[in-house]
Scaffold this active site. Structure first.
Site, PDB file in Angstrom:
ATOM      1  CE1 TYR A  25      -3.843  -2.220   0.145  1.00 13.47           C
ATOM      2  CE2 TYR A  25      -2.627  -3.348   1.878  1.00 13.47           C
ATOM      3  CZ  TYR A  25      -3.668  -3.322   0.973  1.00 13.47           C
ATOM      4  OH  TYR A  25      -4.537  -4.382   0.874  1.00 13.47           O
ATOM      5  N   GLY A  84      22.242  10.098 -16.221  1.00 12.46           N
ATOM      6  CA  GLY A  84      21.040  10.917 -16.208  1.00 12.46           C
ATOM      7  C   GLY A  84      21.114  12.052 -15.208  1.00 12.46           C
ATOM      8  CG  HIS A 135      10.782  40.347   9.541  1.00 10.55           C
ATOM      9  ND1 HIS A 135      11.566  40.230   8.415  1.00 10.55           N
ATOM     10  CD2 HIS A 135      11.587  40.837  10.520  1.00 10.55           C
ATOM     11  CE1 HIS A 135      12.790  40.644   8.698  1.00 10.55           C
ATOM     12  NE2 HIS A 135      12.831  41.022   9.969  1.00 10.55           N
TER      13      HIS A 135
END
Length: 474
Positions: free
Chosen positions: A43, A186, A450
């Protein structure tokens, strides 16, 4: 039905329990459909068991190691040792917790679970081959079916994964110890994520790529930032070279590459990782039984309601085509289940974000400036470099930027590109802006905490308006 088969019936049959399949099954059950979910393996699918979650767990571990080892500027001196077997056990614990959670969620929502491999007999019948000797077959009649069988790593000719020194991404994530030297074939998102992780864990990495840069498809400044950072970590790149073969020697594995001009080179490693992408899995489904044929890339064509050419059969996730993203699969799964339940659901592809967990992270959503221009908009762009962000500087992570693309006349946000720490989290705000057609003023006028990285999103929107405070306006 074959004599001796067990026969059952269901409103919605879902084939594959990955992030597209199990989500479709749960939503189908929530909508009152008698729902059956078939899974042959585990699963959560490849994403949870062999891809997204394991790789991000290891990336986190690699970041902890690297941060501890390179914090001299902060007055912190450490020489961390990596116990890969222990890290592997920790990763497996994370995966096990999530897979068991998926199973419990399915059961709690009333989904019937079947273990086995499903194949179609006709447009309303499937056969389930249960695993294990003597387990037999089961026939399931259905009103609607969802194909969510996912994808597998692509093999390069001559680099078969059955050969021990040749690894897929899935093989690598199961290793109890890492190679000292690795050649990676790759430089797409999988190759770059794993190369960065391995380098931080102490492996010497050489990357060969047929194209001329990392991460094909991304804008050049995004590519440049990631490549420069990877090179600073010690990754060696060779572009314009395709892997043509390999052989084992007394000193390791020699990978041979070839350029378009026929020039060859050789690179030495202890193993080779092939990370050139993934391909959809449909070969077990016997799609010809229902008149479906994948396209030349193996994908099943679908409409915006996730329906295939067979009206009662849906396809979601990797089998339904690019982008091959877990969250896109889940969104498609929800749409498929709701349409099967008779609701007017549809998928908006424009607001699906994508993230690459390199160092720094990359996240994108919607259109780039070039795409907006091509689509007929007059784009305006705002950008906030992270070197001007107090939070980024206080984290020692000032490489990157936040960029917002909007339509100049209406100021509607069309997309965004983010490169930096936690970009995968920050993109959610831009994705919401694209989804709800928010304007630059909506984003810029929202007060942000902030000091945070999220302020950079606000500043980028202000910059697009020519009103940025903490960076020079364009």
């Amino acid at each position: 039905m074959v004599m001796g088969d067990i026969a059952t019936a269901t409103d919605l049959l879902v084939i594959g329990a990955g992030p597209g399949g199990y989500v479709a099954a749960i939503r189908g059950a929530q909508k009152g459909l008698d729902t059956t979910l078939v899974e042959k393996d585990a699963y959560g699918g490849a994403c949870l068991n062999r891809g997204c979650i394991p790789s991000k767990a290891f990336i986190h571990g690699a970041d902890v190691v690297h941060d501890a080892a390179t914090a001299e500027d902060l007055g912190i001196h450490a020489d961390p040792a990596v116990d890969m077997s222990r890290m592997q056990a920790w990763k497996s614990g994370v995966v096990d917790q999530l897979t068991s959670g998926v199973e419990k969620l399915c059961k709690a929502n009333g989904v019937s679970l079947l273990e086995g491999t499903a194949s179609f007999e006709d447009e309303h019948t499937a056969r389930i081959a249960h695993g294990g000797e003597g387990q037999g077959m089961e026939t399931v009649e259905f009103e609607h079916a969802v194909v969510a069988t996912g994808s597998r790593p692509i093999q390069v000719p001559g680099f078969e994964f059955a050969d021990e020194p040749v690894l897929s991404s899935e093989d690598l994530l199961q290793m109890e110890s890492l190679p000292d030297r690795l050649v990676v074939v790759g430089a797409g998102y999988i190759g770059m994520e794993l190369s960065t992780m391995l380098t931080k864990l102490g492996t010497d990495v050489t990357v060969v790529e047929m194209l001329d840069d990392v991460l094909p498809g991304y804008e050049s400044d995004v590519q440049r930032t990631i490549r420069s950072r990877a090179e600073s970590l010690g990754i060696e790149f060779h572009f314009g070279e395709g892997a043509s073969g390999w052989e084992e020697t007394g000193d390791g594995v020699v990978v041979t590459t070839e350029t378009e001009d026929g020039e060859t080179s050789e690179y030495l490693g202890d193993a080779v990782l092939v990370a050139v992408g993934r391909q959809p899995v449909t070969d077990t489904l016997e799609l010809e039984s229902i008149g479906l044929e994948p396209d030349e890339n193996g994908f099943l064509a679908t409409d915006d309601r996730a329906r295939t050419d067979v009206e009662n059969v849906f396809a979601v996730g990797d089998v339904a085509g690019e982008p091959m993203l877990a969250h896109k699969a889940s969104a498609e799964g929800i749409v498929a289940a709701e349409v099967a339940a008779g609701e007017p659901a549809a998928l908006d592809q424009q607001a699906i974000p994508a993230a690459v967990f390199t160092d720094p992270e990359i996240a994108t959503v919607g259109m780039t400036e070039a795409e907006a221009d091509e689509a007929g908009f007059d784009p305006v762009v705002g950008e906030m470099p992270l070197r001007a962000s107090g939070r980024a500087l206080s984290m020692g992570e000032s490489e990157g930027f936040v960029r917002i693309v909007a339509d100049e006349e209406s100021e509607i946000v069309l997309g965004g590109q983010l490169v930096g720490p936690n970009a995968s989290e920050l993109v959610a705000e831009v994705a919401l802006a694209v989804e709800m057609s928010a304007t630059l003023e909506d984003v810029a006028g929202t007060v942000h905490t902030h000091p945070t990285l999220a302020e950079a999103v606000m500043e980028a929107a202000e910059n697009a308006q020519g009103q940025a405070i903490h960076t020079l306006n364009r």
